[in-house]
Design a protein around this motif. Sequence first.
Motif, PDB file in Angstrom:
ATOM      1  N   GLN A 176     -40.152 -14.827 -26.960  1.00 23.18           N
ATOM      2  CA  GLN A 176     -39.855 -14.198 -27.900  1.00 23.18           C
ATOM      3  C   GLN A 176     -38.436 -13.296 -27.721  1.00 23.18           C
ATOM      4  OE1 GLN A 176     -42.821 -13.838 -27.430  1.00 23.18           O
ATOM      5  NE2 GLN A 176     -42.775 -11.849 -27.818  1.00 23.18           N
ATOM      6  N   GLY A 211     -34.911 -13.076 -26.547  1.00 22.15           N
ATOM      7  CA  GLY A 211     -33.540 -14.040 -26.366  1.00 22.15           C
ATOM      8  C   GLY A 211     -32.580 -13.300 -24.803  1.00 22.15           C
ATOM      9  N   TRP A 233     -29.031 -13.211 -23.426  1.00 20.55           N
ATOM     10  CA  TRP A 233     -27.244 -13.319 -23.704  1.00 20.55           C
ATOM     11  C   TRP A 233     -26.952 -13.731 -22.577  1.00 20.55           C
ATOM     12  CZ3 TRP A 233     -26.304 -11.236 -29.612  1.00 20.55           C
ATOM     13  CH2 TRP A 233     -27.336 -11.186 -29.946  1.00 20.55           C
ATOM     14  N   ALA A 269     -22.635 -12.794 -33.304  1.00 23.01           N
ATOM     15  CA  ALA A 269     -24.459 -12.958 -32.881  1.00 23.01           C
ATOM     16  C   ALA A 269     -25.291 -11.519 -33.255  1.00 23.01           C
ATOM     17  CB  ALA A 269     -24.173 -13.533 -31.077  1.00 23.01           C
ATOM     18  N   ILE A 270     -24.837 -11.019 -32.664  1.00 26.11           N
ATOM     19  CA  ILE A 270     -25.839  -9.665 -33.094  1.00 26.11           C
ATOM     20  C   ILE A 270     -25.780  -9.394 -34.543  1.00 26.11           C
ATOM     21  CG2 ILE A 270     -25.932  -6.857 -32.758  1.00 26.11           C
ATOM     22  CD1 ILE A 270     -24.293  -7.026 -30.441  1.00 26.11           C
ATOM     23  N   ARG A 277     -26.736 -11.869 -37.224  1.00 26.22           N
ATOM     24  CA  ARG A 277     -27.119 -13.301 -37.445  1.00 26.22           C
ATOM     25  C   ARG A 277     -28.485 -12.640 -36.092  1.00 26.22           C
ATOM     26  NH1 ARG A 277     -22.642 -15.851 -35.496  1.00 26.22           N
ATOM     27  NH2 ARG A 277     -23.150 -17.030 -33.656  1.00 26.22           N
ATOM     28  N   TRP A 278     -28.992 -12.052 -35.208  1.00 27.14           N
ATOM     29  CA  TRP A 278     -29.289 -11.813 -34.694  1.00 27.14           C
ATOM     30  C   TRP A 278     -30.909 -11.362 -35.917  1.00 27.14           C
ATOM     31  CZ3 TRP A 278     -32.644  -7.408 -33.352  1.00 27.14           C
ATOM     32  CH2 TRP A 278     -33.712  -7.566 -32.262  1.00 27.14           C
ATOM     33  N   ARG A 279     -29.748 -10.318 -36.376  1.00 25.42           N
ATOM     34  CA  ARG A 279     -30.394  -8.850 -36.732  1.00 25.42           C
ATOM     35  C   ARG A 279     -31.144  -9.394 -38.208  1.00 25.42           C
ATOM     36  NH1 ARG A 279     -25.648  -4.273 -36.191  1.00 25.42           N
ATOM     37  NH2 ARG A 279     -26.747  -3.404 -34.404  1.00 25.42           N
ATOM     38  N   GLN A 318     -32.431 -12.561 -38.346  1.00 30.56           N
ATOM     39  CA  GLN A 318     -32.688 -13.189 -38.436  1.00 30.56           C
ATOM     40  C   GLN A 318     -34.403 -12.078 -38.180  1.00 30.56           C
ATOM     41  OE1 GLN A 318     -31.724 -15.625 -35.610  1.00 30.56           O
ATOM     42  NE2 GLN A 318     -30.639 -17.259 -36.584  1.00 30.56           N
ATOM     43  N   HIS A 319     -34.432 -11.497 -37.210  1.00 33.79           N
ATOM     44  CA  HIS A 319     -35.334 -10.501 -37.387  1.00 33.79           C
ATOM     45  C   HIS A 319     -35.859  -9.825 -37.980  1.00 33.79           C
ATOM     46  CE1 HIS A 319     -34.199 -12.260 -33.591  1.00 33.79           C
ATOM     47  NE2 HIS A 319     -35.675 -12.427 -33.238  1.00 33.79           N
TER      48      HIS A 319
END
Length: 70
Positions: A28, A30, A32, A61-62, A64-66, A68-69
């Motif tokens: 889990q 990631g 980069w 990208a950060i 999108r990550w935020r 998603q999480h």
Amino acid sequence: LPICFSAHSKPQDVLQSLQQLRQQLPAQTGIWVGGSAPVLYGRRLPAGILAFRQASELAPAIERWRQQHH
């Protein structure tokens, strides 16, 4: 986990390093990567590793990550 490779990095060394790191970290987590090493952009990287050509790609990208999480 962000990592950068220079254009002078040997392609096999880059790929081997990424494969070893991927094996040592939880799935889990990631990874980069960026930099000017051509091998990062010319082939498929191991699962969970994303390559960024330019620093300007990081902010979206950060975000999108935020999303998603959370």
